[in-house]
Design an enzyme around this catalytic site. Structure first.
Site, mmCIF file in Angstrom:
data_model
loop_
_atom_site.group_PDB
_atom_site.id
_atom_site.type_symbol
_atom_site.label_atom_id
_atom_site.label_comp_id
_atom_site.label_asym_id
_atom_site.label_seq_id
_atom_site.Cartn_x
_atom_site.Cartn_y
_atom_site.Cartn_z
ATOM 1 N N HIS A 281 -33.426 -8.112 -5.799
ATOM 2 C CA HIS A 281 -34.405 -7.285 -6.502
ATOM 3 C C HIS A 281 -33.739 -6.713 -7.750
ATOM 4 C CE1 HIS A 281 -37.238 -3.989 -7.332
ATOM 5 N NE2 HIS A 281 -38.114 -4.731 -6.674
ATOM 6 N N GLU A 334 -41.275 -9.399 -0.744
ATOM 7 C CA GLU A 334 -42.008 -10.649 -0.565
ATOM 8 C C GLU A 334 -41.670 -11.374 0.739
ATOM 9 O OE1 GLU A 334 -40.564 -9.972 -3.545
ATOM 10 O OE2 GLU A 334 -42.272 -9.846 -4.929
#
Length: 395
Positions: A281, A334
């Site tokens: 991320h 996700e």
């Protein structure tokens, strides 16, 4: 504004020289916000003064929607009134509903999110949305409530029409998440699945100045109408490096297939320099709190898919730590979002649209906040082409 150390002061006493900043504006503060923040090193994010994960665990979607728009959590009476008000806004204008079959057909190869861009444009025109610049705060918020309420209806209708099915009319006796699942499947939703999806929706309402939120605010800074701002945000969200990854993360599990293939598959991809979808991320340097919460939801359901996902997560993190030492690479939202949505019966083509059905509230809250500031967002770029001016050659 933070820079990489280059600040040149003012040019001839009137305008400042451009500042050199990191690529992608990473870490650059561009404005103030009262909506929330992401603390990447702590693995924490919040909506206003509340932990977003705590809200997902303890409150419903309408509570958080109210919080983002009005700055406080509603009491029971305010929540009931707000829920009734927004439920009454779920039907799209007749002109928009009439256009959806053709739109779904035109977007059959690209999916409901692509159709949403055009549907939102049509909604803005049909509803007579005027430029934010020309509206007061109450009118802007009224427009935003209408847009947020209608987005799930548009998305589910586009999905069903694309599969040759009739759209399902929204029900005003169901809350946001339950109504979304009902319109998607046409069946009374299972309470456990509703709550799982609602927790996911709450956890993805907002997440700092991500690409789609920043895009929405840039458009809002021009004074454009609310639908134009949302169309820009949807366009940014569609990219696989932003919200387009949940189904790709699940595709990774499919590609690995069996436990004995986990290590060789991961090593091959990492050594080739490929990105493993669902990991890493740009902000978090520790475990993504959204991933942690979604993993717990998945484990409540249990089953072979969850067991396999947990096993893959552990091995990916171990191999990344071995092959890329010093880098903190963990699962992001996700990875387990795909698992949870699969367990709840959502088709993969609706993973990112479902993300949009939540994030539209965060986008809209940011649009409303940006609209209160009349300063247009207009950064500069460094020119690196051939030196000008050069003579224009004759034909």
């Amino acid at each position: 504004m933070p820079t990489n150390g280059t600040t040149n002061g003012a040019s001839n006493g009137t305008a400042p020289h451009p500042l050199d900043v990191p690529r992608g504006l990473a870490g650059v503060v561009v404005t103030d916000t009262a909506l929330g923040d992401v603390r990447g090193r702590e693995g924490f994010y919040h909506y206003r003064q509340y932990s977003a994960v705590d809200l997902a665990e303890r409150r419903g979607f309408e509570d958080v929607w109210y919080l983002m728009f009005y700055g406080e959590l509603p009491d029971a009476a305010a929540l009931a009134a707000f829920t009734a008000r927004t439920a009454a806004l779920r039907e799209p204008p007749a002109e928009v509903a009439a256009a959806l079959p053709a739109l779904a057909g035109a977007c059959a190869g690209s999916g409901p999110l692509a159709g949403l861009r055009t549907a939102l444009s049509l909604f803005g025109a049909s509803a007579g949305l005027r430029p934010l610049y020309d509206l007061d705060a109450d009118r802007r918020r009224t427009d935003a409530l209408a847009a947020c309420a209608v987005v799930p209806t548009l998305l589910t209708a586009l999905y069903r029409l694309g599969r040759g099915l009739e759209p399902v009319e929204p029900r005003d006796d169901l809350a946001y998440a339950a109504n979304y699942l009902y319109m998607l499947t046409g069946e009374e939703p299972d309470p456990a699945r509703v709550r799982a999806v609602e927790r996911y929706l709450v956890s993805t309402v907002d997440h700092g100045f991500n690409a789609s939120t920043f895009t929405a605010r840039v458009v809002a800074s021009t004074g454009a109408d609310l639908a134009a701002c949302l169309v820009g945000a949807v366009g940014a969200l569609s990219g696989p490096l932003h919200g387009g990854a949940p189904s790709r993360a699940l595709d990774t599990l499919d590609a690995i297939g069996t436990v004995d293939r986990i290590d060789p598959w991961i090593r091959e991809r990492v050594l080739a320099g490929d990105r493993i979808m669902g990991f890493g991320h740009p902000v978090y340097r520790t475990e993504d709190p959204r991933s942690r919460m979604l993993r717990s939801i998945a484990e409540e359901f249990g089953g072979p898919l969850v067991d396999f996902a947990v096993r893959v997560e552990a091995r990916v993190e171990a191999i990344l730590a071995e092959l890329k030492p010093g880098r903190e690479l963990h699962t992001n939202v996700e990875f387990y979002a795909g698992v949870v949505m699969e367990l709840c019966g959502l088709p993969r083509t609706m993973f990112t649209p479902t993300f949009a059905a939540a994030r539209v509230v965060g986008w809209s809250a940011n649009i409303l906040e940006q609209a209160a500031d009349s300063k247009i967002i207009r950064p500069a770029a460094r020119y690196v082409g051939p030196p000008p001016p050069q003579p224009v050659p004759a034909r």
